[in-house]
Design an enzyme around this catalytic site. Sequence first.
Site, PDB file in Angstrom:
ATOM      1  N   ARG A  54      40.398  33.722  34.701  1.00  0.00           N
ATOM      2  CA  ARG A  54      40.462  34.877  35.137  1.00  0.00           C
ATOM      3  C   ARG A  54      39.373  35.524  35.947  1.00  0.00           C
ATOM      4  O   ARG A  54      39.338  36.161  36.824  1.00  0.00           O
ATOM      5  CB  ARG A  54      40.760  36.131  34.128  1.00  0.00           C
TER       6      ARG A  54
ATOM      7  N   PRO B 200      52.343  48.445  26.627  1.00  0.00           N
ATOM      8  CA  PRO B 200      50.849  48.465  26.533  1.00  0.00           C
ATOM      9  C   PRO B 200      50.067  47.178  27.376  1.00  0.00           C
ATOM     10  O   PRO B 200      48.760  47.374  27.681  1.00  0.00           O
ATOM     11  CB  PRO B 200      50.387  48.664  25.215  1.00  0.00           C
ATOM     12  N   GLY B 201      50.652  46.054  27.330  1.00  0.00           N
ATOM     13  CA  GLY B 201      50.183  44.728  28.044  1.00  0.00           C
ATOM     14  C   GLY B 201      49.154  44.298  27.054  1.00  0.00           C
ATOM     15  O   GLY B 201      49.197  44.140  25.949  1.00  0.00           O
ATOM     16  N   ARG B 202      47.819  43.850  27.996  1.00  0.00           N
ATOM     17  CA  ARG B 202      46.665  43.549  27.419  1.00  0.00           C
ATOM     18  C   ARG B 202      46.094  44.283  26.301  1.00  0.00           C
ATOM     19  O   ARG B 202      45.347  43.757  25.441  1.00  0.00           O
ATOM     20  CB  ARG B 202      45.550  43.093  28.513  1.00  0.00           C
TER      21      ARG B 202
ATOM     22  N   CYS C 242      35.101  20.482  37.873  1.00  0.00           N
ATOM     23  CA  CYS C 242      34.198  20.178  39.416  1.00  0.00           C
ATOM     24  C   CYS C 242      34.875  21.061  40.335  1.00  0.00           C
ATOM     25  O   CYS C 242      35.530  20.768  41.381  1.00  0.00           O
ATOM     26  CB  CYS C 242      34.994  18.758  39.767  1.00  0.00           C
ATOM     27  N   GLU C 243      34.328  22.233  39.835  1.00  0.00           N
ATOM     28  CA  GLU C 243      34.375  23.354  40.969  1.00  0.00           C
ATOM     29  C   GLU C 243      33.146  24.279  40.863  1.00  0.00           C
ATOM     30  O   GLU C 243      32.679  24.499  39.727  1.00  0.00           O
ATOM     31  CB  GLU C 243      35.691  24.214  40.498  1.00  0.00           C
TER      32      GLU C 243
ATOM     33  N   TYR D  90      45.476  36.516  28.019  1.00  0.00           N
ATOM     34  CA  TYR D  90      45.771  35.637  29.354  1.00  0.00           C
ATOM     35  C   TYR D  90      44.610  34.657  29.335  1.00  0.00           C
ATOM     36  O   TYR D  90      44.724  33.738  30.178  1.00  0.00           O
ATOM     37  CB  TYR D  90      45.321  36.561  30.645  1.00  0.00           C
TER      38      TYR D  90
ATOM     39  N   TYR E 122      40.283  36.689  39.778  1.00  0.00           N
ATOM     40  CA  TYR E 122      40.343  38.097  39.776  1.00  0.00           C
ATOM     41  C   TYR E 122      38.833  38.647  39.924  1.00  0.00           C
ATOM     42  O   TYR E 122      38.762  39.508  39.983  1.00  0.00           O
ATOM     43  CB  TYR E 122      40.976  38.740  38.572  1.00  0.00           C
TER      44      TYR E 122
ATOM     45  N   GLY F  20      49.982  48.808  31.354  1.00  0.00           N
ATOM     46  CA  GLY F  20      48.735  48.348  32.352  1.00  0.00           C
ATOM     47  C   GLY F  20      47.571  49.033  31.617  1.00  0.00           C
ATOM     48  O   GLY F  20      46.497  49.593  32.442  1.00  0.00           O
TER      49      GLY F  20
END
Length: 445
Positions: free
Chosen positions: A340, A297-299, A371-372, A401, A344, A254
């Site tokens: 993301r 380590p993730g991202r 369309c958002e 991601y 988030y 993380g």
Amino acid sequence: MAAVWPVTHERGDDGAMRVGGMELRELTSQFGTPLYVVDEQDMRGRARAFQQHFADAFAAHGTTCAVYYASKALLASRISAWMCEDGLGIDVASGGELELALRGGMPADRITLHGNNKSDAELTRALEVGVGHIVVDSLTEIQVLSDLAVSLDRIAPVLVRVTTGVHAGGHEYIATSHEDQKFGLSLATGAALTALHAVHDAPGLDLRGIHTHIGSQILSIEAFRESAERMLGLRADFAAASGVEVPEVDLGGGYAIAYTAGAEALDPSVAAREIADAVAGAVASVGGSWPAFSIEPGRAIAGPAGITLYTVGVVKEVALEDGGARQYVAVDGGMSDNPRTIMYGAEYSAELAARRSDAQPALSRVVGKHCESGDIVVRDVDLPADVARGDLLAVAATGAYGRSMASNYNAVLRPAVVAVRDGQAQVLIRRDTLEDLLSWDVAPA
């Protein structure tokens, strides 16, 4: 302050961006937009840095620390091959990720299978190919895995996923070690200790150790220190009750990266040394032998190495309640290639990628074509007031991601992923085609 753009990023005299020795506008002429671009030198350099710094830091205390790449961040068979060549393992959380890792040549014994709800088929495949670790997430899964291992005459190497109660970094939806969430077995309630005994006693299972993950975008070494102390305390409690010291402890990951100018990131050289020293203190406090360690380590490996390129379509000015104005810059992608921001509240940096501008900066919002009203790529960024239709826009730190969470919302086509290095481009994942989209549809008879 950490760099936002990849390590090989540079600009020519005309303002055109280059990454990996290639002009980004040349890439888009070949591969179109939207386009994910991965700086291979940057990504592999980060992978090797984590591997070397953590190996050295833990070796100073007489033990080992393996590094596992998070396949959920960005995965292609070629990326699996890079990680294998650079000495890392890989963690996967589905049957599809497992197959891509294997396809890239990653040895099965350097693969860790995660997941809170693994299917029988996924567990069976993991047993058949001989993955190095299966991380069990519940008492139910312990029994299921034991039954499968016995039926296949295999031994499953198991880590128990522990919820330590240490909550660090990131949005609520990416925090993974508080009690009220789906992952792991609670240390506080005794469920983790119960699970260790269950794995130890179950036929077909080899209890290799314990695993935790405390969150994402973490900058605090203190959080890792506290988590390590609790994990080693659990290991000692189990040893006292069973006479068995589990040989491995996975501390998760993380590690934070920088998405915007001025943001902080966790330096792997500093993190490795300080985490190893923190673990040493925990070992001294708890007692017992040193286990082997691992991290994920993730991202932090993929994220900073990637950018996304868009072509600008519509630009319009919108009046704000305070009397100011905001420039809305609509691009040919959006939440389908990077959800993301809407999920988030993630923040990003964006710049013109193919020219220089002397125009005054304007408060801007980069939005997509979906369309958002929440279809936002970059919520707030200063872009030149003369940004116009046809301009090329680059968004930084999207290596993690973006493609792995991409969708076909509004029946759009997912972008290609292209790696660049030394002036050469290589397609890692091809762009969806209209034929792909129609092939998934079952037409009326």
